[in-house]
Design an enzyme around this catalytic site. Sequence first.
Site: not given
Length: 389
Positions: A28-29, A185, A253, A337
């Site tokens: 994408f980038i 990650y 979510v 999150d």
Amino acid sequence: MANGAVRLDLDGKPIKPLTICMIGAGGFIGSHLCEKLLTETPHKVLALDVYNDKIKHLLEPDTSEWAERIQFHRINIKHDSRLEGLVKMADLTINLAAICTPADYNTRPLDTIYSNFIDALPVVKYCSENNKRLIHFSTCEVYGKTIGSFLPKDHPLRQDPDFYVLKEDTSPCIFGSIEKQRWSYACAKQLIERLVYAEGAENGLEFTIVRPFNWIGPRMDFIPGIDGPSEGVPRVLACFSNNLLRREPLKLVDGGESQRTFIYIKDAIEAVLLMIENPERANGRIFNVGNPNNEVTVRQLAEMMTKVYSKVSGETAIESPTIDVSSKEFYGEGYDDSDKRIPDMTIINRQLGWNPKTSLWDLLESTLTYQHRTYAEAVKKATSKPVAS
């Protein structure tokens, strides 16, 4: 563009044409950065990736006036002896390669750690050993959770920017416990940042680290079952686009309470071009690249996208446009999150004079127009049930 007037950097010096080794150029980038470099600069691109679908339009030999300035090399950087030779041929290497989809952090933590740390090591090593400049793409996830998220829900300091605005040079990186594998990650990305920084300090590597804050726009991710795996779970924008195209409720979510900022890919690419062409201002720096003005909760994003999609598609929204799901149900065990992600823009503004321009409504309109034009027919075909004869 190659024969245009001499272009000057921010200090008024002529910009020399560069050869850029771009790892992950087919993503994408990468696809937007390749377009920018070919249409607006004289630079050459050695485009490295496993796939080239998103840059096919730049590789057509007959139609493109820049065929001489882009070469595609089908390479998986994990195990390819050609990598060092390509880094040596270039003046600058840009590493965009990563697994960067939250759905994978829990379910494929080993792949996530290997792809973001182990596979990036040779790139850093080759740049350092051959005295080549490196622009390494990291993530805003390295900040983890905000300091404010540890305060009681109604604590007044939660509203104080010092407790939630993320600064490259002073904000700590706060992750969840080890069993929360969502942080695999962020942790791998933080460690490679520390390694790049250490190579700069000990061995003189010229580097710039980019921390993107939710860059969105055309060609982002995939639409499951159309140009990606049907069981795949892309990032929030493509997930919501997929639901809108299929006329399904958008899944929120844990109530969609997380706050995020979104920036238009074309604004973000302007910032990257400034880094490429102003090494003296960008070397040794870490840059947040985001748009603090485009802050919304994920629930607000869903509501906005529903309105925008109705406008661009001419279809009325479905009766119940959203549905709540738990993170365990959506992402599996081990999800966690960050509450807020608001970038501080002081450093990039001071060094490169850059500010984002595009409002959230405008960037959603541009992106959803593209999604509708590209995918609506294919989704209709895929979802129309065969009629029994």
